[in-house]
Design a protein around this motif. Structure first.
Motif, PDB file in Angstrom:
ATOM      1  N   VAL A   1       0.834  -1.206   0.000  1.00  0.00           N
ATOM      2  CA  VAL A   1       0.000   0.000   0.000  1.00  0.00           C
ATOM      3  C   VAL A   1       0.871   1.260   0.000  1.00  0.00           C
ATOM      4  O   VAL A   1       0.621   2.206  -0.762  1.00  0.00           O
ATOM      5  N   LEU A   2       1.908   1.266   0.834  1.00  0.00           N
ATOM      6  CA  LEU A   2       2.794   2.431   0.891  1.00  0.00           C
ATOM      7  C   LEU A   2       3.489   2.671  -0.441  1.00  0.00           C
ATOM      8  O   LEU A   2       3.586   3.812  -0.902  1.00  0.00           O
ATOM      9  N   SER A   3       3.967   1.606  -1.064  1.00  0.00           N
ATOM     10  CA  SER A   3       4.656   1.738  -2.356  1.00  0.00           C
ATOM     11  C   SER A   3       3.731   2.301  -3.421  1.00  0.00           C
ATOM     12  O   SER A   3       4.121   3.159  -4.211  1.00  0.00           O
ATOM     13  N   THR A   4       2.503   1.829  -3.431  1.00  0.00           N
ATOM     14  CA  THR A   4       1.520   2.315  -4.401  1.00  0.00           C
ATOM     15  C   THR A   4       1.175   3.773  -4.126  1.00  0.00           C
ATOM     16  O   THR A   4       1.118   4.593  -5.043  1.00  0.00           O
ATOM     17  N   GLN A   5       0.970   4.097  -2.866  1.00  0.00           N
ATOM     18  CA  GLN A   5       0.537   5.452  -2.504  1.00  0.00           C
ATOM     19  C   GLN A   5       1.633   6.499  -2.688  1.00  0.00           C
ATOM     20  O   GLN A   5       1.356   7.616  -3.115  1.00  0.00           O
ATOM     21  N   PHE A   6       2.893   6.134  -2.390  1.00  0.00           N
ATOM     22  CA  PHE A   6       3.951   7.140  -2.382  1.00  0.00           C
ATOM     23  C   PHE A   6       4.945   7.033  -3.534  1.00  0.00           C
ATOM     24  O   PHE A   6       5.820   7.880  -3.663  1.00  0.00           O
ATOM     25  N   GLY A   7       4.856   6.000  -4.362  1.00  0.00           N
ATOM     26  CA  GLY A   7       5.628   5.952  -5.591  1.00  0.00           C
ATOM     27  C   GLY A   7       6.959   5.236  -5.531  1.00  0.00           C
ATOM     28  O   GLY A   7       7.389   4.705  -4.503  1.00  0.00           O
ATOM     29  N   ALA A   8       7.637   5.251  -6.688  1.00  0.00           N
ATOM     30  CA  ALA A   8       8.849   4.465  -6.905  1.00  0.00           C
ATOM     31  C   ALA A   8      10.013   4.873  -6.004  1.00  0.00           C
ATOM     32  O   ALA A   8      10.723   4.006  -5.481  1.00  0.00           O
ATOM     33  N   GLU A   9      10.240   6.156  -5.813  1.00  0.00           N
ATOM     34  CA  GLU A   9      11.355   6.593  -4.964  1.00  0.00           C
ATOM     35  C   GLU A   9      11.118   6.168  -3.517  1.00  0.00           C
ATOM     36  O   GLU A   9      12.030   5.693  -2.838  1.00  0.00           O
ATOM     37  N   PHE A  10       9.887   6.310  -3.055  1.00  0.00           N
ATOM     38  CA  PHE A  10       9.580   5.863  -1.697  1.00  0.00           C
ATOM     39  C   PHE A  10       9.759   4.349  -1.592  1.00  0.00           C
ATOM     40  O   PHE A  10      10.306   3.856  -0.599  1.00  0.00           O
ATOM     41  N   ASP A  11       9.333   3.604  -2.607  1.00  0.00           N
ATOM     42  CA  ASP A  11       9.492   2.148  -2.608  1.00  0.00           C
ATOM     43  C   ASP A  11      10.960   1.763  -2.502  1.00  0.00           C
ATOM     44  O   ASP A  11      11.324   0.835  -1.766  1.00  0.00           O
ATOM     45  N   ARG A  12      11.818   2.481  -3.203  1.00  0.00           N
ATOM     46  CA  ARG A  12      13.263   2.215  -3.135  1.00  0.00           C
ATOM     47  C   ARG A  12      13.777   2.425  -1.712  1.00  0.00           C
ATOM     48  O   ARG A  12      14.492   1.586  -1.159  1.00  0.00           O
ATOM     49  N   ILE A  13      13.389   3.527  -1.093  1.00  0.00           N
ATOM     50  CA  ILE A  13      13.796   3.831   0.279  1.00  0.00           C
ATOM     51  C   ILE A  13      13.205   2.789   1.239  1.00  0.00           C
ATOM     52  O   ILE A  13      13.892   2.298   2.137  1.00  0.00           O
ATOM     53  N   LEU A  14      11.951   2.436   1.048  1.00  0.00           N
ATOM     54  CA  LEU A  14      11.279   1.482   1.924  1.00  0.00           C
ATOM     55  C   LEU A  14      12.027   0.148   1.968  1.00  0.00           C
ATOM     56  O   LEU A  14      12.109  -0.486   3.020  1.00  0.00           O
ATOM     57  N   GLY A  15      12.601  -0.254   0.845  1.00  0.00           N
ATOM     58  CA  GLY A  15      13.362  -1.494   0.791  1.00  0.00           C
ATOM     59  C   GLY A  15      14.593  -1.493   1.672  1.00  0.00           C
ATOM     60  O   GLY A  15      15.128  -2.557   2.022  1.00  0.00           O
ATOM     61  N   LEU A  16      15.061  -0.317   2.058  1.00  0.00           N
ATOM     62  CA  LEU A  16      16.233  -0.184   2.927  1.00  0.00           C
ATOM     63  C   LEU A  16      15.865   0.000   4.399  1.00  0.00           C
ATOM     64  O   LEU A  16      16.734  -0.046   5.261  1.00  0.00           O
ATOM     65  N   CYS A  17      14.590   0.225   4.655  1.00  0.00           N
ATOM     66  CA  CYS A  17      14.132   0.621   5.984  1.00  0.00           C
ATOM     67  C   CYS A  17      13.851  -0.561   6.908  1.00  0.00           C
ATOM     68  O   CYS A  17      13.506  -1.652   6.467  1.00  0.00           O
ATOM     69  N   SER A  18      13.961  -0.274   8.196  1.00  0.00           N
ATOM     70  CA  SER A  18      13.453  -1.171   9.230  1.00  0.00           C
ATOM     71  C   SER A  18      12.059  -0.690   9.596  1.00  0.00           C
ATOM     72  O   SER A  18      11.794   0.518   9.600  1.00  0.00           O
ATOM     73  N   LEU A  19      11.180  -1.634   9.885  1.00  0.00           N
ATOM     74  CA  LEU A  19       9.833  -1.291  10.324  1.00  0.00           C
ATOM     75  C   LEU A  19       9.660  -1.756  11.766  1.00  0.00           C
ATOM     76  O   LEU A  19       9.964  -2.907  12.094  1.00  0.00           O
ATOM     77  N   LEU A  20       9.214  -0.857  12.605  1.00  0.00           N
ATOM     78  CA  LEU A  20       8.935  -1.177  14.001  1.00  0.00           C
ATOM     79  C   LEU A  20       7.437  -1.098  14.230  1.00  0.00           C
ATOM     80  O   LEU A  20       6.809  -0.098  13.879  1.00  0.00           O
ATOM     81  N   VAL A  21       6.875  -2.153  14.788  1.00  0.00           N
ATOM     82  CA  VAL A  21       5.454  -2.168  15.141  1.00  0.00           C
ATOM     83  C   VAL A  21       5.364  -2.025  16.652  1.00  0.00           C
ATOM     84  O   VAL A  21       5.819  -2.903  17.388  1.00  0.00           O
ATOM     85  N   ASN A  22       4.835  -0.905  17.089  1.00  0.00           N
ATOM     86  CA  ASN A  22       4.740  -0.603  18.523  1.00  0.00           C
ATOM     87  C   ASN A  22       6.087  -0.773  19.215  1.00  0.00           C
ATOM     88  O   ASN A  22       6.179  -1.296  20.318  1.00  0.00           O
ATOM     89  N   GLY A  23       7.160  -0.356  18.526  1.00  0.00           N
ATOM     90  CA  GLY A  23       8.494  -0.376  19.094  1.00  0.00           C
ATOM     91  C   GLY A  23       9.272  -1.668  18.913  1.00  0.00           C
ATOM     92  O   GLY A  23      10.426  -1.752  19.306  1.00  0.00           O
ATOM     93  N   THR A  24       8.658  -2.691  18.295  1.00  0.00           N
ATOM     94  CA  THR A  24       9.329  -3.972  18.081  1.00  0.00           C
ATOM     95  C   THR A  24       9.580  -4.166  16.598  1.00  0.00           C
ATOM     96  O   THR A  24       8.658  -4.015  15.779  1.00  0.00           O
ATOM     97  N   ARG A  25      10.815  -4.517  16.253  1.00  0.00           N
ATOM     98  CA  ARG A  25      11.174  -4.675  14.839  1.00  0.00           C
ATOM     99  C   ARG A  25      10.368  -5.802  14.201  1.00  0.00           C
ATOM    100  O   ARG A  25      10.283  -6.900  14.737  1.00  0.00           O
ATOM    101  N   ALA A  26       9.787  -5.516  13.053  1.00  0.00           N
ATOM    102  CA  ALA A  26       9.013  -6.500  12.286  1.00  0.00           C
ATOM    103  C   ALA A  26       9.870  -6.944  11.107  1.00  0.00           C
ATOM    104  O   ALA A  26      10.069  -6.194  10.160  1.00  0.00           O
ATOM    105  N   THR A  27      10.398  -8.153  11.170  1.00  0.00           N
ATOM    106  CA  THR A  27      11.307  -8.647  10.133  1.00  0.00           C
ATOM    107  C   THR A  27      10.607  -9.559   9.131  1.00  0.00           C
ATOM    108  O   THR A  27      11.221  -9.973   8.159  1.00  0.00           O
ATOM    109  N   ASP A  28       9.348  -9.861   9.355  1.00  0.00           N
ATOM    110  CA  ASP A  28       8.607 -10.787   8.511  1.00  0.00           C
ATOM    111  C   ASP A  28       7.371 -10.093   7.959  1.00  0.00           C
ATOM    112  O   ASP A  28       6.612  -9.468   8.712  1.00  0.00           O
TER     113      ASP A  28
END
Length: 79
Positions: A32-59
């Motif tokens: 959803v984020l990639s679709t909403q914010f575009g190709a450059e955001f998708d590229r950055i998102l691929g490098l990012c860590s995602l934390l859900v309520n402060g806990t890293r989500a690796t899956d």
């Protein structure tokens, strides 16, 4: 809807510091984020860590509740 907060380069690529996103899993959220914010955001998102309520989500199968907060954190260099 989960609250998504963008930091550093992710915020710049999205031209926003956050969004409310309706997604059931981290994988769906990424899509959803990639679709909403575009190709450059998708590229950055691929490098990012995602934390859900402060806990890293690796899956992408990690489930999300409407009350969750997801932080999108690009890699940081420091010293």
């Amino acid at each position: 809807m989960a609250t998504v907060r963008f930091f550093a380069g992710a915020a710049e690529a999205a031209a926003s510091d956050g969004a409310a996103i309706d997604a059931d899993t981290i994988g769906e959220l990424r899509s959803v984020l990639s679709t909403q914010f575009g190709a450059e955001f998708d590229r950055i998102l691929g490098l990012c860590s995602l934390l859900v309520n402060g806990t890293r989500a690796t899956d992408d199968a990690v489930t999300l509740a409407p009350t969750d907060t997801v932080d999108v954190l690009p890699p940081f260099a420091g010293g």
